[in-house]
Design a protein around this motif. Structure first.
Motif, PDB file in Angstrom:
ATOM      1  N   VAL A  96    -115.220  13.784-124.606  1.00 16.29           N
ATOM      2  CA  VAL A  96    -116.237  14.824-124.754  1.00 16.29           C
ATOM      3  C   VAL A  96    -117.188  14.399-125.866  1.00 16.29           C
ATOM      4  N   ASP A  97    -118.411  14.107-125.504  1.00 13.83           N
ATOM      5  CA  ASP A  97    -119.379  13.595-126.487  1.00 13.83           C
ATOM      6  C   ASP A  97    -119.702  14.634-127.546  1.00 13.83           C
ATOM      7  N   LYS A  98    -119.671  14.186-128.803  1.00 12.86           N
ATOM      8  CA  LYS A  98    -120.101  15.006-129.947  1.00 12.86           C
ATOM      9  C   LYS A  98    -119.390  16.356-129.990  1.00 12.86           C
ATOM     10  N   PHE A  99    -118.098  16.313-129.708  1.00 14.65           N
ATOM     11  CA  PHE A  99    -117.350  17.563-129.684  1.00 14.65           C
ATOM     12  C   PHE A  99    -117.235  18.191-131.075  1.00 14.65           C
ATOM     13  N   VAL A 100    -117.270  17.362-132.118  1.00 15.64           N
ATOM     14  CA  VAL A 100    -117.220  17.880-133.492  1.00 15.64           C
ATOM     15  C   VAL A 100    -118.366  18.855-133.741  1.00 15.64           C
ATOM     16  N   PHE A 101    -119.556  18.495-133.291  1.00 17.85           N
ATOM     17  CA  PHE A 101    -120.722  19.366-133.483  1.00 17.85           C
ATOM     18  C   PHE A 101    -120.583  20.645-132.656  1.00 17.85           C
ATOM     19  N   CYS A 169    -119.300  25.618-120.394  1.00 15.17           N
ATOM     20  CA  CYS A 169    -119.941  25.815-121.692  1.00 15.17           C
ATOM     21  C   CYS A 169    -121.430  26.133-121.502  1.00 15.17           C
ATOM     22  N   PRO A 170    -121.750  27.392-121.209  1.00 11.82           N
ATOM     23  CA  PRO A 170    -123.159  27.765-121.005  1.00 11.82           C
ATOM     24  C   PRO A 170    -123.960  27.798-122.309  1.00 11.82           C
ATOM     25  N   GLU A 171    -123.256  27.835-123.448  1.00  7.24           N
ATOM     26  CA  GLU A 171    -123.957  27.955-124.737  1.00  7.24           C
ATOM     27  C   GLU A 171    -124.729  26.697-125.128  1.00  7.24           C
ATOM     28  N   MET A 172    -124.242  25.534-124.705  1.00  8.94           N
ATOM     29  CA  MET A 172    -124.913  24.287-125.076  1.00  8.94           C
ATOM     30  C   MET A 172    -124.576  23.193-124.072  1.00  8.94           C
ATOM     31  N   SER A 173    -125.334  22.116-124.126  1.00  8.14           N
ATOM     32  CA  SER A 173    -125.173  21.028-123.168  1.00  8.14           C
ATOM     33  C   SER A 173    -123.813  20.349-123.349  1.00  8.14           C
ATOM     34  N   LEU A 174    -123.119  20.150-122.251  1.00  7.55           N
ATOM     35  CA  LEU A 174    -121.814  19.496-122.260  1.00  7.55           C
ATOM     36  C   LEU A 174    -121.950  18.097-121.679  1.00  7.55           C
ATOM     37  N   SER A 175    -121.445  17.107-122.417  1.00  5.64           N
ATOM     38  CA  SER A 175    -121.585  15.724-121.999  1.00  5.64           C
ATOM     39  C   SER A 175    -120.242  15.004-122.081  1.00  5.64           C
ATOM     40  N   LEU A 176    -119.941  14.224-121.045  1.00  5.65           N
ATOM     41  CA  LEU A 176    -118.721  13.429-121.013  1.00  5.65           C
ATOM     42  C   LEU A 176    -119.055  11.958-120.816  1.00  5.65           C
ATOM     43  N   SER A 177    -118.349  11.109-121.543  1.00  3.91           N
ATOM     44  CA  SER A 177    -118.392   9.677-121.288  1.00  3.91           C
ATOM     45  C   SER A 177    -117.035   9.270-120.731  1.00  3.91           C
ATOM     46  N   VAL A 178    -117.035   8.294-119.835  1.00  2.00           N
ATOM     47  CA  VAL A 178    -115.795   7.924-119.147  1.00  2.00           C
ATOM     48  C   VAL A 178    -115.603   6.414-119.172  1.00  2.00           C
ATOM     49  N   ALA A 179    -114.380   6.010-119.492  1.00  2.00           N
ATOM     50  CA  ALA A 179    -113.996   4.605-119.389  1.00  2.00           C
ATOM     51  C   ALA A 179    -112.811   4.510-118.444  1.00  2.00           C
ATOM     52  N   TYR A 180    -112.756   3.432-117.690  1.00  2.00           N
ATOM     53  CA  TYR A 180    -111.597   3.230-116.830  1.00  2.00           C
ATOM     54  C   TYR A 180    -111.189   1.776-116.852  1.00  2.00           C
ATOM     55  N   THR A 181    -109.931   1.542-116.570  1.00  2.00           N
ATOM     56  CA  THR A 181    -109.399   0.190-116.532  1.00  2.00           C
ATOM     57  C   THR A 181    -108.381   0.110-115.415  1.00  2.00           C
ATOM     58  N   LEU A 182    -108.266  -1.044-114.806  1.00  2.00           N
ATOM     59  CA  LEU A 182    -107.439  -1.203-113.610  1.00  2.00           C
ATOM     60  C   LEU A 182    -106.182  -2.019-113.902  1.00  2.00           C
ATOM     61  N   LEU A 201    -116.111   3.506-125.890  1.00  2.00           N
ATOM     62  CA  LEU A 201    -116.802   4.792-125.818  1.00  2.00           C
ATOM     63  C   LEU A 201    -117.318   5.282-127.167  1.00  2.00           C
ATOM     64  N   VAL A 202    -117.159   4.491-128.209  1.00  2.00           N
ATOM     65  CA  VAL A 202    -117.585   4.928-129.545  1.00  2.00           C
ATOM     66  C   VAL A 202    -119.035   5.394-129.587  1.00  2.00           C
ATOM     67  N   PRO A 203    -119.999   4.681-128.988  1.00  2.00           N
ATOM     68  CA  PRO A 203    -121.396   5.137-129.072  1.00  2.00           C
ATOM     69  C   PRO A 203    -121.638   6.488-128.429  1.00  2.00           C
ATOM     70  N   GLY A 204    -120.801   6.896-127.465  1.00  2.00           N
ATOM     71  CA  GLY A 204    -121.006   8.178-126.786  1.00  2.00           C
ATOM     72  C   GLY A 204    -122.153   8.095-125.798  1.00  2.00           C
ATOM     73  N   SER A 205    -122.548   9.243-125.306  1.00  2.00           N
ATOM     74  CA  SER A 205    -123.593   9.320-124.297  1.00  2.00           C
ATOM     75  C   SER A 205    -124.426  10.565-124.518  1.00  2.00           C
ATOM     76  N   SER A 206    -125.690  10.499-124.142  1.00  4.50           N
ATOM     77  CA  SER A 206    -126.583  11.652-124.312  1.00  4.50           C
ATOM     78  C   SER A 206    -126.596  12.535-123.074  1.00  4.50           C
ATOM     79  N   SER A 207    -126.002  12.068-121.974  1.00  2.00           N
ATOM     80  CA  SER A 207    -125.954  12.880-120.764  1.00  2.00           C
ATOM     81  C   SER A 207    -124.698  12.546-119.979  1.00  2.00           C
ATOM     82  N   MET A 208    -124.135  13.575-119.336  1.00  7.15           N
ATOM     83  CA  MET A 208    -122.898  13.348-118.588  1.00  7.15           C
ATOM     84  C   MET A 208    -123.137  12.318-117.494  1.00  7.15           C
ATOM     85  N   GLY A 209    -122.304  11.288-117.477  1.00  4.69           N
ATOM     86  CA  GLY A 209    -122.458  10.304-116.433  1.00  4.69           C
ATOM     87  C   GLY A 209    -122.202   8.875-116.868  1.00  4.69           C
TER      88      GLY A 209
END
Length: 217
Positions: A96-101, A169-182, A201-209
């Motif tokens: 969950v990107d920027k969940f601390v904020f 979360c209607p109060e603010m934009s929700l963004s997810l970053s995803v990593a996968y490994t096989l 995933l450290v840099p995070g993402s500005s939009s879900m996707g």
């Protein structure tokens, strides 16, 4: 658990009350049975409580999903199964990107509600109950049978999660970053796999996707 305890109690009572000679129960038989009923009830209450405590130790108290320790055991078992059968799977990590904020703005109680919503949404979209909270703002799951062509399936999960974003979360934009490994293409050992995926995933993402494939070998 109540149904289990009642049915188990009844079964034991029938066994105790059964006479080898098939004769009807006498007064002293019923009296002896009455005397041990409390002990039987205490025993099954103990077994039920013990089972609940064992299960609770593997559950995250906030999201009611599996916790990191429980998921690590599942991952180890899945790896062993794949080694025996020659199967493959994808390990997927959602951050969950920027969940601390988000916590700071909405408060910790609302933040916990958002996390529960995310865990539920991932479970619904991926059609599995085996979703785990493996970090403060991270969830993981295993997609059995996934191959090197797994990316479209994971992208589809991400796309569907977007539809739940406003609901969660209607109060603010929700963004997810995803990593996968096989497995066994990208990693063979369990010890460092989560660390490698988190680094990616450290840099995070500005939009879900955002979706990254991480090779951990």
């Amino acid at each position: 658990s109540k149904t289990f305890s009642n049915s188990a109690f009844a079964a034991c009572a029938l066994i105790v009350a059964d006479r080898p000679d098939g004769a009807a129960l006498q007064y002293h038989d019923l009296r002896n049975l009455t005397q041990i009923m409390d002990s039987i009830g205490v025993f099954f209450s103990y077994m039920i409580t013990r089972g609940e405590l064992i299960n609770a130790s593997g559950i995250d108290p906030v999201t009611h999903r599996f916790n990191y320790s429980s998921f690590q055991k599942t991952l180890a078992l899945t790896m062993d199964e794949s080694d025996k059968t020659g199967g493959t799977f994808a390990l997927v990590l959602f951050d969950v990107d920027k969940f601390v904020f988000m916590n700071e703005k909405l408060g910790f109680e609302r933040g916990d509600q958002v996390l529960r919503g995310i865990g539920d949404a991932i479970s619904r979209v991926a059609q599995t109950e085996h979703v785990a909270r493996v970090g403060p703002d991270e969830f993981a799951l295993i997609l059995k049978g996934a191959t090197e062509h797994a990316r479209p399936a994971i992208e589809k999960i991400l796309e569907k999660l977007k539809g739940f974003a406003n609901e969660i979360c209607p109060e603010m934009s929700l963004s997810l970053s995803v990593a996968y490994t096989l497995y066994p293409f990208d990693f063979l050992e369990q010890t460092s796999v989560f660390g490698k995926m988190r680094e990616a995933l450290v840099p995070g993402s500005s939009s879900m996707g955002q979706l990254l494939r991480v090779k951990c070998n």
